[in-house]
Design an enzyme around this catalytic site. Structure first.
Site, PDB file in Angstrom:
ATOM      1  N   ASP A  19      -4.773  -4.783   5.121  1.00  0.00           N
ATOM      2  CA  ASP A  19      -5.145  -3.631   4.300  1.00  0.00           C
ATOM      3  C   ASP A  19      -6.373  -3.898   3.435  1.00  0.00           C
ATOM      4  O   ASP A  19      -6.489  -3.387   2.321  1.00  0.00           O
ATOM      5  CB  ASP A  19      -3.961  -3.205   3.408  1.00  0.00           C
ATOM      6  N   LYS A  22     -10.600  -2.785   6.674  1.00  0.00           N
ATOM      7  CA  LYS A  22     -11.344  -3.147   7.890  1.00  0.00           C
ATOM      8  C   LYS A  22     -11.994  -1.919   8.522  1.00  0.00           C
ATOM      9  O   LYS A  22     -13.047  -2.002   9.128  1.00  0.00           O
ATOM     10  CB  LYS A  22     -10.390  -3.816   8.904  1.00  0.00           C
ATOM     11  N   GLY A  46      -2.888  -0.121  10.492  1.00  0.00           N
ATOM     12  CA  GLY A  46      -3.227   1.271  10.226  1.00  0.00           C
ATOM     13  C   GLY A  46      -4.582   1.366   9.574  1.00  0.00           C
ATOM     14  O   GLY A  46      -4.861   0.636   8.638  1.00  0.00           O
ATOM     15  N   HIS A  47      -5.432   2.197  10.140  1.00  0.00           N
ATOM     16  CA  HIS A  47      -6.618   2.527   9.360  1.00  0.00           C
ATOM     17  C   HIS A  47      -7.021   3.980   9.555  1.00  0.00           C
ATOM     18  O   HIS A  47      -6.631   4.622  10.531  1.00  0.00           O
ATOM     19  CB  HIS A  47      -7.757   1.522   9.543  1.00  0.00           C
ATOM     20  N   GLN A 229      -4.201  -6.677  11.198  1.00  0.00           N
ATOM     21  CA  GLN A 229      -3.524  -7.649  10.340  1.00  0.00           C
ATOM     22  C   GLN A 229      -4.558  -8.543   9.647  1.00  0.00           C
ATOM     23  O   GLN A 229      -5.641  -8.060   9.371  1.00  0.00           O
ATOM     24  CB  GLN A 229      -2.499  -8.492  11.139  1.00  0.00           C
TER      25      GLN A 229
HETATM   26  P1  IMO Z   1      -3.467  -3.814   8.876  1.00  0.00           P
HETATM   27  O1  IMO Z   1      -4.144  -3.931  10.197  1.00  0.00           O
HETATM   28  C1  IMO Z   1      -0.520  -5.297   6.052  1.00  0.00           C
HETATM   29  C2  IMO Z   1       2.933  -7.531   7.664  1.00  0.00           C
HETATM   30  C3  IMO Z   1       4.250  -6.817   7.424  1.00  0.00           C
HETATM   31  C4  IMO Z   1       5.191  -8.013   7.350  1.00  0.00           C
HETATM   32  C5  IMO Z   1       4.612  -8.962   8.395  1.00  0.00           C
HETATM   33  C6  IMO Z   1       5.326  -8.881   9.740  1.00  0.00           C
HETATM   34  O2  IMO Z   1      -3.208  -2.425   8.418  1.00  0.00           O
HETATM   35  O3  IMO Z   1      -4.152  -4.629   7.839  1.00  0.00           O
HETATM   36  P2  IMO Z   1       5.315  -7.096  11.696  1.00  0.00           P
HETATM   37  O4  IMO Z   1       5.756  -5.672  11.721  1.00  0.00           O
HETATM   38  O5  IMO Z   1       3.895  -7.308  12.092  1.00  0.00           O
HETATM   39  O6  IMO Z   1       6.254  -7.996  12.448  1.00  0.00           O
HETATM   40  O7  IMO Z   1       5.462  -7.533  10.156  1.00  0.00           O
HETATM   41  O8  IMO Z   1       3.254  -8.603   8.541  1.00  0.00           O
HETATM   42  N1  IMO Z   1       1.888  -6.698   8.317  1.00  0.00           N
HETATM   43  C7  IMO Z   1       0.879  -6.099   7.680  1.00  0.00           C
HETATM   44  N2  IMO Z   1       0.587  -5.990   6.374  1.00  0.00           N
HETATM   45  N3  IMO Z   1      -1.345  -4.728   6.936  1.00  0.00           N
HETATM   46  C8  IMO Z   1      -1.116  -4.854   8.262  1.00  0.00           C
HETATM   47  O9  IMO Z   1      -1.993  -4.435   9.182  1.00  0.00           O
HETATM   48  C9  IMO Z   1       0.078  -5.517   8.680  1.00  0.00           C
HETATM   49  N4  IMO Z   1       0.632  -5.777   9.878  1.00  0.00           N
HETATM   50  C10 IMO Z   1       1.737  -6.509   9.638  1.00  0.00           C
HETATM   51  O10 IMO Z   1       4.229  -6.082   6.226  1.00  0.00           O
HETATM   52  O11 IMO Z   1       5.099  -8.642   6.096  1.00  0.00           O
HETATM   53 MG    MG Z   2      -1.708  -1.984   6.914  1.00  0.00          MG
END
Ligand code: IMO
Ligand code: MG
Length: 431
Positions: A19, A22, A46-47, A229
């Site tokens: 988050d 990106k 998510g974006h 992520q």
């Molecule tokens: P973006 O791309 C923030 C975190 C989850 C959890 C851990 C494992 O939007 O930056 P999962 O469902 O992947 O098995 O969860 O990873 N997590 C993220 N946190 N932004 C994301 O993606 C995330 N994708 C996974 O909150 O702690």
């Molecule tokens: Mg996210």
């Protein structure tokens, strides 16, 4: 013979816990790209993209699709919830025409099956007090099946009925006991029909993207990888076990597309002027008081994927990964941190920890074992700043904001090349 590689790949990676914004630099970089790729994760990411004033939330399709010259590819490293993908295609079709020439879904990408979502939920329940706080999208269980070599891939939709049913039976054999003991019943028939529906909905987008990627690399055409992520959520180098199940640091992000390291031209670390995290895991600068509430409210720190309020804290430069070869930083929310400084009278930036009685600038890997949270040592900036709406260049930034950027560059040794100073993509200073 001499080899003549043309580095032409720009990677956009989250350098903290996700988050970081990106999407902002991704849409910026994609505007003159030939290919835009997603290579890791799934709809846990998510974006939000903006198209002709419309806000479009995306979880799987690379946002670069809004530029007419791009082809976007969802590569092998991604795990795909086919219904989410279909809905996104439908949504995008309201604005642009999503054709199989514009969007390619790798035939080797794994499908998040309906049981994966239940397994995610069941496994979190089993972890009890140690739960990760996953996004509950079935991401982990799908990658587990990939590693077990019982996953269902996009190309499996094109098998004969008999052969697909055999694959489904094998997969279900591994999972049916745990599913049924939690009251979830699937049979091969239902799963086969699910697969046929998926084939009907997205089958025309499925293909092998290798020749297209190879052609772009040979020509030196710009390729942008929209990372998902972040570095601290990486399975291998992140905060295990409080991480995701794919490798989402710069190396994993390239690997998800099958692109070798010689092709990387720019590796952009995205970060915010403060930190946030969702889910469990170490977060040394986390704030549990009104300072944290202020960051959450002014930064709108609520999840785009899950709507969860994010944990918030001061910028932590110790947590910035030091061995990844980031070439540039995209620093977001410089306006937000300035306002926070104005309201509180100060801004803090963590430059070292006290951990196990020692001062260190290394992010500890064993906090799960010691049960000790590193104590941050801060550099404090007095006051804050306001960035005027006509600010278009670095030189026009308030001096205190420049000092804040200088500290980041000095500690990370990476130039801050993109600066987010407002909510819209246009509110970006490029140095
Ligand atoms: P973006 O791309 C923030 C975190 C989850 C959890 C851990 C494992 O939007 O930056 P999962 O469902 O992947 O098995 O969860 O990873 N997590 C993220 N946190 N932004 C994301 O993606 C995330 N994708 C996974 O909150 O702690
Ligand atoms: Mg996210």
């Amino acid at each position: 013979m001499t080899q003549n590689f043309k580095p032409c790949v720009t990677e956009i990676v989250g350098s903290y816990w996700g988050d970081e914004g990106k999407g902002r630099v991704a849409s910026f970089e994609a505007s003159d790209a030939r290919l835009v790729l997603r290579t890791t994760g799934g709809n846990n990411a998510g974006h939000t993209i903006y198209y002709q004033g419309n806000k479009i939330p995306l979880h799987l399709v690379p946002g670069g699709i809004i530029y007419p010259q791009t082809t976007v590819i969802i590569c092998n490293g991604v795990v795909i919830d086919p219904n989410v993908l279909y809905d996104e295609i439908q949504l995008l079709n309201c604005y642009i025409s999503v054709t199989p020439e514009r969007l390619i879904v790798s035939d080797c990408a794994h499908i998040i099956m309906p049981y994966h979502i239940y397994l995610d939920w069941i496994q979190e329940k089993m972890r009890d007090a140690n739960k990760i706080g996953t996004t509950n999208r079935g991401i982990g269980p799908c990658y587990e099946d990939e590693a077990k070599r019982i996953g269902i891939r996009m190309q499996d939709l094109f098998r004969s009925e008999e052969s697909l049913r055999q694959k489904l039976e094998l997969a279900l054999g591994f999972h049916h006991e745990i599913l049924e003991s939690n009251g979830i019943y699937y049979n091969v028939d239902a799963l086969y029909h699910f697969c046929m529906e998926v084939k009907e909905k997205i089958g025309k987008f499925i293909g092998n993207p290798e020749s297209l990627i190879a052609k772009a690399l040979a020509a030196g055409d710009k390729i942008v990888i929209e990372g998902a992520q972040a570095d601290h959520l990486d399975l291998l180098w992140g905060d295990y076990p409080n991480c995701t199940s794919s490798q989402c640091n710069p190396s994993g992000t390239l690997s998800g597309a099958g692109i070798g390291p010689v092709y990387a031209k720019k590796v952009i670390a995205t970060m915010k002027s403060y930190c946030s995290r969702v889910g469990s895991g170490p977060f040394p600068t986390e704030l549990f008081n009104e300072e944290g509430d202020l960051i959450r409210n002014l930064g709108h720190e609520y999840g785009t994927t899950t709507g969860r309020p994010r944990r918030c804290g001061w910028l932590d430069l110790v947590a910035f990964p030091k061995t990844r070869g980031y070439t540039d930083i995209c620093l977001n929310h410089l306006d937000t941190i300035g306002l926070i400084g104005q309201k509180l009278g100060y801004i803090k930036v963590c430059v070292s920890y006290t951990y196990q009685g020692n001062v260190t600038t290394t992010f500890p890997t064993d906090v799960e074992v010691t049960g000790e949270v590193p104590i941050p040592n801060y550099e404090v900036f007095e006051g804050g700043w306001e960035i005027s709406s006509d600010c278009k260049s670095y030189t026009q930034l308030p001096q205190k904001a420049k000092d804040f950027i200088a500290l980041i560059e000095n500690v990370t040794n990476v130039p801050v090349s993109y600066i987010g100073i407002g909510p819209n993509n246009e509110d970006t200073i490029v140095r």
